[in-house]
Enzyme design. Structure first.
Site, PDB file in Angstrom:
ATOM      1  N   LYS A   1       1.065  -0.929   0.025  1.00  0.00           N
ATOM      2  CA  LYS A   1      -0.295  -0.048  -0.098  1.00  0.00           C
ATOM      3  C   LYS A   1       1.052   1.411  -0.204  1.00  0.00           C
ATOM      4  CE  LYS A   1      -3.652  -2.583   1.782  1.00  0.00           C
ATOM      5  NZ  LYS A   1      -4.352  -2.959   3.398  1.00  0.00           N
TER       6      LYS A   1
ATOM      7  N   GLN B   1      -4.680  -1.572   9.423  1.00  0.00           N
ATOM      8  CA  GLN B   1      -4.357  -3.025   8.924  1.00  0.00           C
ATOM      9  C   GLN B   1      -5.215  -3.749   9.861  1.00  0.00           C
ATOM     10  OE1 GLN B   1      -3.568  -3.060   5.678  1.00  0.00           O
ATOM     11  NE2 GLN B   1      -3.699  -5.438   6.006  1.00  0.00           N
TER      12      GLN B   1
ATOM     13  N   ASP C   1     -10.694   2.461   5.162  1.00  0.00           N
ATOM     14  CA  ASP C   1     -11.478   1.776   4.600  1.00  0.00           C
ATOM     15  C   ASP C   1     -12.742   1.260   4.469  1.00  0.00           C
ATOM     16  OD1 ASP C   1      -9.897  -0.723   4.005  1.00  0.00           O
ATOM     17  OD2 ASP C   1      -9.075  -0.158   6.266  1.00  0.00           O
TER      18      ASP C   1
HETATM   19  N1  GUN Z   1      -7.121  -6.948   6.106  1.00  0.00           N
HETATM   20  C1  GUN Z   1      -7.017  -8.029   4.758  1.00  0.00           C
HETATM   21  N2  GUN Z   1      -7.855  -7.087   4.191  1.00  0.00           N
HETATM   22  C2  GUN Z   1      -7.684  -5.470   5.209  1.00  0.00           C
HETATM   23  C3  GUN Z   1      -8.393  -4.213   4.450  1.00  0.00           C
HETATM   24  O1  GUN Z   1      -8.899  -4.141   3.048  1.00  0.00           O
HETATM   25  N3  GUN Z   1      -8.240  -3.551   4.953  1.00  0.00           N
HETATM   26  C4  GUN Z   1      -7.466  -3.496   6.486  1.00  0.00           C
HETATM   27  N4  GUN Z   1      -7.505  -2.583   6.637  1.00  0.00           N
HETATM   28  N5  GUN Z   1      -7.356  -4.545   6.401  1.00  0.00           N
HETATM   29  C5  GUN Z   1      -7.405  -5.482   5.842  1.00  0.00           C
END
Ligand code: GUN
Length: 287
Positions: free
Chosen positions: A53, A97, A120
């Site tokens: 990311k 995350q 998110d």
């Molecule tokens: N862990 C797995 N997929 C995601 C996501 O789309 N966002 C976040 N914050 N954590 C994740």
């Protein structure tokens, strides 16, 4: 061999458009869009996702700041950081995350993120907007990425049978709502579903988001279906999805590869959500 729904090449195109938009803002003398990424603990998969990311942000000119907190962080300590990031004018988006270490109360920390910075889309207010079809909210990144991919390849959803395997709150549940926006007939299968195959065989669009490698075999798929594989599992030194790709590609009309399908689209959706938060913060329409 079916049509490949290539999330990598669509992402390249969308990211170059995002980059151009960011460049225009910066040329006007505005600060760049900024994403705060919070990583608690040392889950190896999360480390890789966060690194991806971060790299993706950098390439399009979005500033990213990673906050690494120790594995024994308390809910209160995390709430404190979130409050600080909510109050920070220079931060447009906050990404926490997941998964979090078990001592942290997820039900308390996710709603603490400002809904305006919730890139998110997991805050109950944004989930509520998804239910109510209010398009000014944030849509969770994987469902948004899948929607963009299907749209790009001209996959018609109106009146179609969409079957989603996996009812998790990151993918399955929000995707089911987004598919309802598109006027599909949606079924969501989960661990208590009695006969999964009975459902998957009916699907004109089949999405699997379980993390069980090779779960979806050819006999479970309708001839000519569109198959979207959200799974990312490590098998030895290979990354594989939920779908037995070699088998299913002969039967499907279209299929996403793993890697290179939904994964890059999820990251692209995060960039789009961050840009949306930034535009709102500055009171800008897209330029
Ligand atoms: N862990 C797995 N997929 C995601 C996501 O789309 N966002 C976040 N914050 N954590 C994740």
């Amino acid at each position: 061999m079916s049509l490949l729904l290539d999330g990598r090449s669509l992402s390249e195109k969308l990211r170059s458009e995002i980059k151009q938009e960011v460049e225009r803002y910066v040329k006007l003398g505005l600060r760049p869009p900024t994403l705060a990424v919070v990583l608690v603990g040392d889950d190896p998969a999360s480390q890789v996702y966060v690194a991806n990311k971060r790299r993706a942000c950098e390439k399009v000119g979005i500033r990213s700041i990673v906050y690494r907190l120790p594995v024994n962080t308390t809910t209160e300590e995390l709430l404190e950081l979130i409050a600080q990031l909510n109050a920070e004018d220079g931060v447009d988006g906050i990404l926490l995350q997941l998964p979090l270490p078990p001592q942290i109360n997820q039900q308390e920390v996710i709603p603490a993120i400002s809904p305006k910075k919730d890139v998110d889309g997991f805050h109950p207010e944004n989930m509520g907007r998804l239910v109510a079809r209010m398009e000014d909210g944030f849509i969770p990144c994987t469902p948004l990425g899948i929607d963009l991919l299907l749209k790009h390849y001209g996959v018609e959803l109106k009146g179609k049978e969409v079957v989603i395997v996996g009812a998790g709150f990151i993918v399955g549940r929000p995707l089911s709502l987004l598919m309802l926006w598109r006027d599909a007939t949606v079924s969501v299968c989960h661990i208590h579903t009695r006969d999964i195959v009975e459902h998957t065989k009916r699907a004109e669009v089949l999405v699997s988001a379980t993390g069980v490698p090779g779960l979806i075999k050819a006999h479970m798929v309708k001839e000519g279906a569109v198959v979207v594989d959200v799974g990312i599992s490590r098998l030895g030194d290979r990354i594989v999805g939920d779908v037995d790709f070699e088998e299913v590609k002969e039967k499907a009309y279209a299929i996403t590869p793993v890697p290179g399908g939904v994964g890059p689209m999820t990251v692209t959706a995060l960039l789009l959500n961050t840009l949306k938060a930034y535009r709102k913060a500055l009171g800008k329409e897209g330029i």
